[in-house]
Design an enzyme around this catalytic site. Structure first.
Site, PDB file in Angstrom:
ATOM      1  N   ARG A  22       0.812  -1.219   0.000  1.00 43.07           N
ATOM      2  CA  ARG A  22       0.000   0.000   0.000  1.00 43.07           C
ATOM      3  C   ARG A  22       0.847   1.273   0.000  1.00 43.07           C
ATOM      4  O   ARG A  22       0.563   2.219   0.742  1.00 43.07           O
ATOM      5  CB  ARG A  22      -0.950   0.030   1.204  1.00 43.07           C
ATOM      6  N   PHE A  28      -3.766  -1.255  -4.208  1.00 45.55           N
ATOM      7  CA  PHE A  28      -4.789  -2.162  -3.682  1.00 45.55           C
ATOM      8  C   PHE A  28      -6.118  -1.792  -4.330  1.00 45.55           C
ATOM      9  O   PHE A  28      -6.805  -0.865  -3.904  1.00 45.55           O
ATOM     10  CB  PHE A  28      -4.880  -2.034  -2.156  1.00 45.55           C
ATOM     11  N   LYS A  80     -15.202  -1.242   2.524  1.00 44.24           N
ATOM     12  CA  LYS A  80     -13.998  -1.493   1.728  1.00 44.24           C
ATOM     13  C   LYS A  80     -12.812  -0.715   2.295  1.00 44.24           C
ATOM     14  O   LYS A  80     -12.973   0.298   2.963  1.00 44.24           O
ATOM     15  CB  LYS A  80     -14.250  -1.099   0.270  1.00 44.24           C
ATOM     16  N   ASP A  81     -11.619  -1.204   1.988  1.00 41.30           N
ATOM     17  CA  ASP A  81     -10.406  -0.601   2.505  1.00 41.30           C
ATOM     18  C   ASP A  81     -10.278   0.852   2.077  1.00 41.30           C
ATOM     19  O   ASP A  81     -10.515   1.204   0.922  1.00 41.30           O
ATOM     20  CB  ASP A  81      -9.187  -1.386   2.022  1.00 41.30           C
ATOM     21  N   ARG A  82      -9.881   1.688   3.026  1.00 40.60           N
ATOM     22  CA  ARG A  82      -9.743   3.114   2.734  1.00 40.60           C
ATOM     23  C   ARG A  82      -8.518   3.397   1.877  1.00 40.60           C
ATOM     24  O   ARG A  82      -8.607   4.125   0.885  1.00 40.60           O
ATOM     25  CB  ARG A  82      -9.647   3.903   4.048  1.00 40.60           C
TER      26      ARG A  82
END
Length: 328
Positions: A22, A28, A80-82
């Site tokens: 990341r 990502f 969802k992933d930030r």
């Protein structure tokens, strides 16, 4: 404050590679697939939204503000992933109210992809799958050939279906809160937050059982007493155990130190469920771009990409980035 270990045993042995994880949101990428198309009519507006570096709850708040509704009228399938680039669906309950100009959502970090209508609100876990494209930068390993063999084995045989660390909060804080509820009798007025903490506790107990199976090297084997078509573990709750025999004895042994939590989850009204011990990535592939490894795969709702990545390499990321994980 209790220390909860999140370092669960790996199925493919010690890690022999490191990688930067990341470095950029584009490293990502997640594409949410509902498994169906909105019908075009109904009381709920469906918004397909691209976002970069923003968490799901914040985007839901922006949608509610634009629509002039309570944030509880906005639905989505999962957080969802930030620190990522994601495309996901939101629903807004607007049975009679005129629709706003949805393009006002557009910004440097948000882009509206499509608008339609459907008959019901989106619920957690309703989507069919998530597709990932992940870039691991500056991979360092003594043998790229051995690392590739490991990746191919992972793609072919799957990995332990652990709940990811993001389920447990920053520094495992959700588990401390769960312990305060289950062992300390703490009360929550916020039912949604209480439910999140209890879910973290159930997930942690599942991981404890799965960890015991990995250490015994039988996490891919159906044991006597399992009722599933593939190896499974408990999502704890009230009711008689869904398994028996050897498997029941193993699970009771693994959860003996957590008897207070098990009792608390039973009294919280949650029912016994089962979850597969194995996670099988679909449509999996990888390629190299110089020293960067690009991996892609699809996972069912409720499965964690980090369960795969943790078997591949030791992931190095900024401490600030670690706090940006959203619950899947």
């Amino acid at each position: 404050m209790t220390e909860f270990s999140l370092d669960f045993p790996r199925a493919y042995g010690a890690l022999s590679a490191t990688a930067i994880f990341r470095a950029l949101p584009e490293d990502f990428q997640v594409d949410e697939d509902l498994g169906y198309s909105p019908s075009g009519s109904g009381e709920h507006v469906f918004l397909h939204v691209y976002k970069r570096g923003e968490n799901t709850a914040w985007v839901a708040g922006k949608i509610a503000e634009l629509a002039g509704v309570n944030v509880t009228d906005v639905g989505y399938c999962g957080r969802k992933d930030r620190h990522a680039v994601t495309a996901q669906w939101f629903s807004v309950y607007l049975p009679k109210a005129p629709e706003p100009d949805w393009t006002l959502l557009n910004s440097e970090s948000i882009q509206l992809l499509s608008v339609s209508r459907h008959q019901h609100k989106l619920r957690r876990g309703e989507h069919q799958q998530n597709s990932f494209v992940i870039r691991l930068r500056n991979v360092q390993t003594e043998s790229r050939e051995l690392l590739q063999q490991k990746i191919e084995s992972i793609f072919a045989h799957g990995v332990p279906n652990y709940f990811g660390e993001q389920r447990f909060g920053i520094g495992g804080n959700n588990l401390n809160e769960a312990d305060a509820i289950l062992a300390g009798g703490k009360r929550y007025r916020d039912k949604q937050k209480r439910g999140l903490m209890l879910s973290a506790a159930r997930s942690y107990l599942f991981n404890q059982v799965l960890a015991a199976r990995v250490l015994s090297n039988n996490w891919t084997s159906l044991l006597d007493g399992d009722v599933s078509s593939q190896p499974s573990g408990p999502l704890w709750g009230r009711g008689r155990p869904l398994v028996s025999g050897v498997l029941l004895e193993l699970e009771q042994g693994a959860l003996l130190p957590w008897a207070v939590w098990c009792d608390g989850l039973e009294h919280a009204g949650l029912s016994q469920e089962r979850r597969s011990l194995q996670l099988f990535p679909r449509n999996a592939a990888y390629k190299w771009i110089n020293d960067d490894l690009i991996v892609q795969f699809s996972l069912d709702a409720g499965e964690f990409a980090t369960a795969i990545l943790r078997e591949v390499a030791e992931l190095q990321q900024n401490q600030a980035d670690e706090a940006t994980f959203d619950q899947a």
